[in-house]
Motif scaffolding. Structure first.
Motif, PDB file in Angstrom:
ATOM      1  N   THR A 100     -28.588  12.507 132.858  1.00 49.35           N
ATOM      2  CA  THR A 100     -29.762  13.359 133.033  1.00 49.35           C
ATOM      3  C   THR A 100     -29.864  13.637 134.521  1.00 49.35           C
ATOM      4  N   HIS A 101     -29.901  14.909 134.886  1.00 51.46           N
ATOM      5  CA  HIS A 101     -29.720  15.282 136.288  1.00 51.46           C
ATOM      6  C   HIS A 101     -30.689  16.383 136.714  1.00 51.46           C
ATOM      7  N   PHE A 102     -31.003  16.383 138.012  1.00 50.57           N
ATOM      8  CA  PHE A 102     -31.748  17.506 138.580  1.00 50.57           C
ATOM      9  C   PHE A 102     -30.796  18.310 139.440  1.00 50.57           C
ATOM     10  N   ILE A 103     -31.112  19.575 139.619  1.00 45.78           N
ATOM     11  CA  ILE A 103     -30.196  20.496 140.291  1.00 45.78           C
ATOM     12  C   ILE A 103     -30.798  20.958 141.602  1.00 45.78           C
ATOM     13  N   VAL A 104     -29.968  20.960 142.636  1.00 43.22           N
ATOM     14  CA  VAL A 104     -30.401  21.395 143.968  1.00 43.22           C
ATOM     15  C   VAL A 104     -29.410  22.423 144.509  1.00 43.22           C
ATOM     16  N   PRO A 105     -29.843  23.249 145.469  1.00 46.70           N
ATOM     17  CA  PRO A 105     -28.884  24.131 146.143  1.00 46.70           C
ATOM     18  C   PRO A 105     -27.793  23.289 146.818  1.00 46.70           C
ATOM     19  N   ALA A 106     -26.569  23.754 146.780  1.00 44.53           N
ATOM     20  CA  ALA A 106     -25.455  22.996 147.364  1.00 44.53           C
ATOM     21  C   ALA A 106     -25.694  22.660 148.837  1.00 44.53           C
ATOM     22  N   ASP A 107     -26.355  23.549 149.553  1.00 46.44           N
ATOM     23  CA  ASP A 107     -26.626  23.292 150.975  1.00 46.44           C
ATOM     24  C   ASP A 107     -27.583  22.130 151.195  1.00 46.44           C
ATOM     25  N   ASN A 108     -28.294  21.697 150.152  1.00 46.31           N
ATOM     26  CA  ASN A 108     -29.239  20.582 150.264  1.00 46.31           C
ATOM     27  C   ASN A 108     -28.589  19.235 149.962  1.00 46.31           C
ATOM     28  N   PHE A 109     -27.306  19.245 149.670  1.00 49.18           N
ATOM     29  CA  PHE A 109     -26.584  18.030 149.294  1.00 49.18           C
ATOM     30  C   PHE A 109     -25.528  17.711 150.340  1.00 49.18           C
ATOM     31  N   GLU A 110     -25.433  16.450 150.726  1.00 50.38           N
ATOM     32  CA  GLU A 110     -24.413  16.042 151.697  1.00 50.38           C
ATOM     33  C   GLU A 110     -23.777  14.722 151.264  1.00 50.38           C
ATOM     34  N   THR A 135     -14.080  25.301 129.922  1.00 50.59           N
ATOM     35  CA  THR A 135     -13.894  26.444 130.821  1.00 50.59           C
ATOM     36  C   THR A 135     -13.335  26.034 132.180  1.00 50.59           C
ATOM     37  N   GLN A 136     -13.275  24.760 132.471  1.00 45.93           N
ATOM     38  CA  GLN A 136     -12.797  24.219 133.761  1.00 45.93           C
ATOM     39  C   GLN A 136     -13.737  24.591 134.910  1.00 45.93           C
ATOM     40  N   THR A 137     -14.936  25.050 134.613  1.00 48.98           N
ATOM     41  CA  THR A 137     -15.870  25.501 135.647  1.00 48.98           C
ATOM     42  C   THR A 137     -16.639  24.346 136.246  1.00 48.98           C
ATOM     43  N   ALA A 138     -17.232  23.506 135.411  1.00 47.35           N
ATOM     44  CA  ALA A 138     -17.960  22.337 135.916  1.00 47.35           C
ATOM     45  C   ALA A 138     -16.956  21.344 136.493  1.00 47.35           C
ATOM     46  N   LYS A 139     -17.346  20.729 137.586  1.00 45.46           N
ATOM     47  CA  LYS A 139     -16.503  19.713 138.228  1.00 45.46           C
ATOM     48  C   LYS A 139     -17.244  18.388 138.135  1.00 45.46           C
ATOM     49  N   HIS A 140     -16.875  17.585 137.135  1.00 43.20           N
ATOM     50  CA  HIS A 140     -17.528  16.308 136.890  1.00 43.20           C
ATOM     51  C   HIS A 140     -16.887  15.251 137.785  1.00 43.20           C
ATOM     52  N   THR A 141     -17.595  14.899 138.839  1.00 44.63           N
ATOM     53  CA  THR A 141     -17.088  13.921 139.802  1.00 44.63           C
ATOM     54  C   THR A 141     -17.551  12.532 139.402  1.00 44.63           C
ATOM     55  N   PHE A 142     -16.710  11.555 139.674  1.00 46.01           N
ATOM     56  CA  PHE A 142     -17.115  10.177 139.448  1.00 46.01           C
ATOM     57  C   PHE A 142     -16.349   9.258 140.388  1.00 46.01           C
ATOM     58  N   PRO A 153     -22.213  21.679 138.476  1.00 44.68           N
ATOM     59  CA  PRO A 153     -22.407  22.161 137.113  1.00 44.68           C
ATOM     60  C   PRO A 153     -21.969  23.598 136.881  1.00 44.68           C
ATOM     61  N   ARG A 154     -21.561  23.856 135.686  1.00 49.93           N
ATOM     62  CA  ARG A 154     -21.213  25.213 135.252  1.00 49.93           C
ATOM     63  C   ARG A 154     -22.427  26.137 135.332  1.00 49.93           C
ATOM     64  N   VAL A 211     -25.701  21.620 143.014  1.00 49.74           N
ATOM     65  CA  VAL A 211     -25.185  20.290 142.711  1.00 49.74           C
ATOM     66  C   VAL A 211     -26.160  19.645 141.737  1.00 49.74           C
ATOM     67  N   ALA A 212     -25.629  19.005 140.715  1.00 47.96           N
ATOM     68  CA  ALA A 212     -26.441  18.263 139.755  1.00 47.96           C
ATOM     69  C   ALA A 212     -26.431  16.796 140.163  1.00 47.96           C
ATOM     70  N   VAL A 213     -27.601  16.249 140.417  1.00 44.21           N
ATOM     71  CA  VAL A 213     -27.747  14.874 140.888  1.00 44.21           C
ATOM     72  C   VAL A 213     -28.299  14.017 139.750  1.00 44.21           C
ATOM     73  N   THR A 214     -27.599  12.956 139.414  1.00 42.76           N
ATOM     74  CA  THR A 214     -28.072  12.045 138.374  1.00 42.76           C
ATOM     75  C   THR A 214     -29.293  11.312 138.907  1.00 42.76           C
ATOM     76  N   PHE A 215     -30.456  11.557 138.285  1.00 41.32           N
ATOM     77  CA  PHE A 215     -31.688  11.036 138.869  1.00 41.32           C
ATOM     78  C   PHE A 215     -31.722   9.517 138.891  1.00 41.32           C
ATOM     79  N   ARG A 216     -31.034   8.862 137.977  1.00 42.46           N
ATOM     80  CA  ARG A 216     -31.008   7.385 137.970  1.00 42.46           C
ATOM     81  C   ARG A 216     -30.165   6.807 139.111  1.00 42.46           C
ATOM     82  N   CYS A 217     -29.423   7.664 139.806  1.00 42.32           N
ATOM     83  CA  CYS A 217     -28.601   7.217 140.935  1.00 42.32           C
ATOM     84  C   CYS A 217     -29.287   7.417 142.276  1.00 42.32           C
ATOM     85  N   VAL A 218     -30.513   7.909 142.274  1.00 39.64           N
ATOM     86  CA  VAL A 218     -31.294   8.050 143.508  1.00 39.64           C
ATOM     87  C   VAL A 218     -31.852   6.675 143.865  1.00 39.64           C
TER      88      VAL A 218
END
Length: 137
Positions: free
Chosen positions: A43-53, A69-76, A88-89, A95-102
């Motif tokens: 479960t994730h929230f989405i932010v502009p890519a420029d807001n993620f570092e 579709t190979q569009t989403a890039k699921h990083t782990f 996310p696609r 960038v989709a941020v997993t809220f439980r990882c904050v």
């Protein structure tokens, strides 16, 4: 949700992957039932890519999985396997941020919304999810 932005930090379980993200203290998180999000209970929230570092040498601990579709890039994390964020696609500019990882202390409220990833095109058109990666002015 309109709220002042704060800096959240977070990462994976083993702390090899660390990041910071600028986002409100109250967020809308998406509970997706597509095949991969459902299996990972992501479960994730989405932010502009420029807001993620990505911090430090975290990049060397990441690997990426794609399917369909190979569009989403699921990083782990290569060490612990946790997906703390991904590209996310639905939001190619975000960038989709997993809220439980904050890290604790900066997220005050999480509103969970359903995204019907099994019917991706319909859900994309009906939910307005693409607007969540736009910079709010």
């Amino acid at each position: 949700m309109n709220a002042e932005n704060v800096v959240h930090t977070g990462g994976c379980h083993c702390k090899s992957v660390r990041w910071k993200v600028v986002a409100p203290s109250s967020v809308v998180a998406w509970d997706c039932n597509c095949s991969t999000c459902n299996m990972r209970a992501n479960t994730h929230f989405i932010v502009p890519a420029d807001n993620f570092e990505l911090l430090g040498d975290s990049g060397k601990f990441l690997t990426t999985y794609t399917f369909g579709t190979q569009t989403a890039k699921h990083t782990f994390c290569k060490i612990c396997g946790i997906t703390s964020f991904y590209y996310p696609r639905s939001n190619l500019d975000g960038v989709a941020v997993t809220f439980r990882c904050v890290d604790p202390g900066t997220l005050n409220h999480v509103e969970i919304k359903h995204f019907d990833g099994k019917n991706w095109d319909t859900a994309y058109n009906q939910t307005g999810i693409s607007s969540y990666s736009k910079v709010q002015k």
